[in-house]
Design an enzyme around this catalytic site. Sequence first.
Site, mmCIF file in Angstrom:
data_model
loop_
_atom_site.group_PDB
_atom_site.id
_atom_site.type_symbol
_atom_site.label_atom_id
_atom_site.label_comp_id
_atom_site.label_asym_id
_atom_site.label_seq_id
_atom_site.Cartn_x
_atom_site.Cartn_y
_atom_site.Cartn_z
ATOM 1 N N LYS A 176 -6.004 4.584 8.396
ATOM 2 C CA LYS A 176 -4.964 5.441 7.813
ATOM 3 C C LYS A 176 -5.429 6.894 7.752
ATOM 4 O O LYS A 176 -4.647 7.816 8.001
ATOM 5 C CB LYS A 176 -4.585 4.915 6.426
ATOM 6 C CG LYS A 176 -3.926 3.545 6.489
ATOM 7 C CD LYS A 176 -3.451 3.080 5.131
ATOM 8 C CE LYS A 176 -2.712 1.757 5.264
ATOM 9 N NZ LYS A 176 -2.122 1.308 3.988
ATOM 10 N N SER A 232 0.785 -1.235 0.000
ATOM 11 C CA SER A 232 0.000 0.000 0.000
ATOM 12 C C SER A 232 0.816 1.285 0.000
ATOM 13 O O SER A 232 0.259 2.374 -0.093
ATOM 14 C CB SER A 232 -0.954 0.018 1.206
ATOM 15 O OG SER A 232 -0.240 0.023 2.426
#
EC number: 3.4.21.53
Length: 361
Positions: free
Chosen positions: A303, A258
Amino acid sequence: MTTAQTQAQAPANRRRNTVVWGAVPVVLLAGAMTMDHIPGTDIKLTVPYAAEGPGPTFDTLSEIDGTPVVDVEGAETLDTGGQLNMTTVSVRTNMTLGQVLARWAVTDDTLVPIEQIMPPERSEEETREVNQAQFVASESAATVAAMHHLGKPTVVNVHDVMEGAAAEGVLDKGDKILKVEDTDIAKPSEVQDEIFSRTPGDTVRLTILRDGEEETKEVTLKANPQDEKQPMLGILMDSEPAGGVQVHYNLNDIGGPSAGMMFSLAVIDKLTAGELNGGKYVAGTGTINDDGEVGPIGGIEHKIRGARDDGAELFLAPEGNCPTVKRTDAGEMTVASVANLDQAIDAMEAFAAGQPVRGCE
């Protein structure tokens, strides 16, 4: 002591005994909720769940222990400003029942079955190796995507040759594939396109670079064991910059794919005049492929929360994560929806100029 006094104290003693013995199951339960194994045995008392929450963020434009997080060699690098932070998810496993209940009660962590974090067919060490392999692959894709965005040349590298494959004994690890027949090659996908346009049994001429010398090799294609009609060369490939340019990513103990988009943006920023982020604090996440396409990731809500709490002004989120993004509280932080590198750069330019940013609405 009189008989009356003895009879009066008996109920009180029974009540005390009831209180004492009634507390035993509670004490045992409390102990079981905090112990991770039965004393004197190897029997674990942990629960089959993991907790996901915000992890640390890392500025890809900065240094760690004096070493650049993204280090470009063989090309002139330019000054950068602001921040381009990659974000992470913290994962807690091997928790007791008490620890799980505490995280559920006092945090915004997400509890997920442990199988989503560590597939039952893999050990913890194997899972770490898979995550690390994905991270390394994302580094390669980030570099190539950045080179393509900047119009700089790349070359296809033979990462490995599969045992028993058509290319075994013909190609070696480290060979650079320059051409398939008369078609120039710059990406692994171009090799695949050329191979898939043929049939098993066809002979293909490859121009390669080995130890600095061009060579011509011929390979007779074999069939894919999973699909007898599909031809297979039998190599693992990655790309790298041509002309001596090298990019190193210096983050340890990070896994998964990611970070790809943020790494790619950092490479572009270091090789481009001006501040790609307009001097702002930009954070984000997303996978990347060689063509600069940004893919969705897991744990986007954590996140976003981590970047928000860390003071980020703009968050770059993969378009594929929009359903979850819309349910996540970003506070005062602006969240942009991006599907590729161009859109990520456009979002940063618009934000720095005080213009509207394309979001998930």
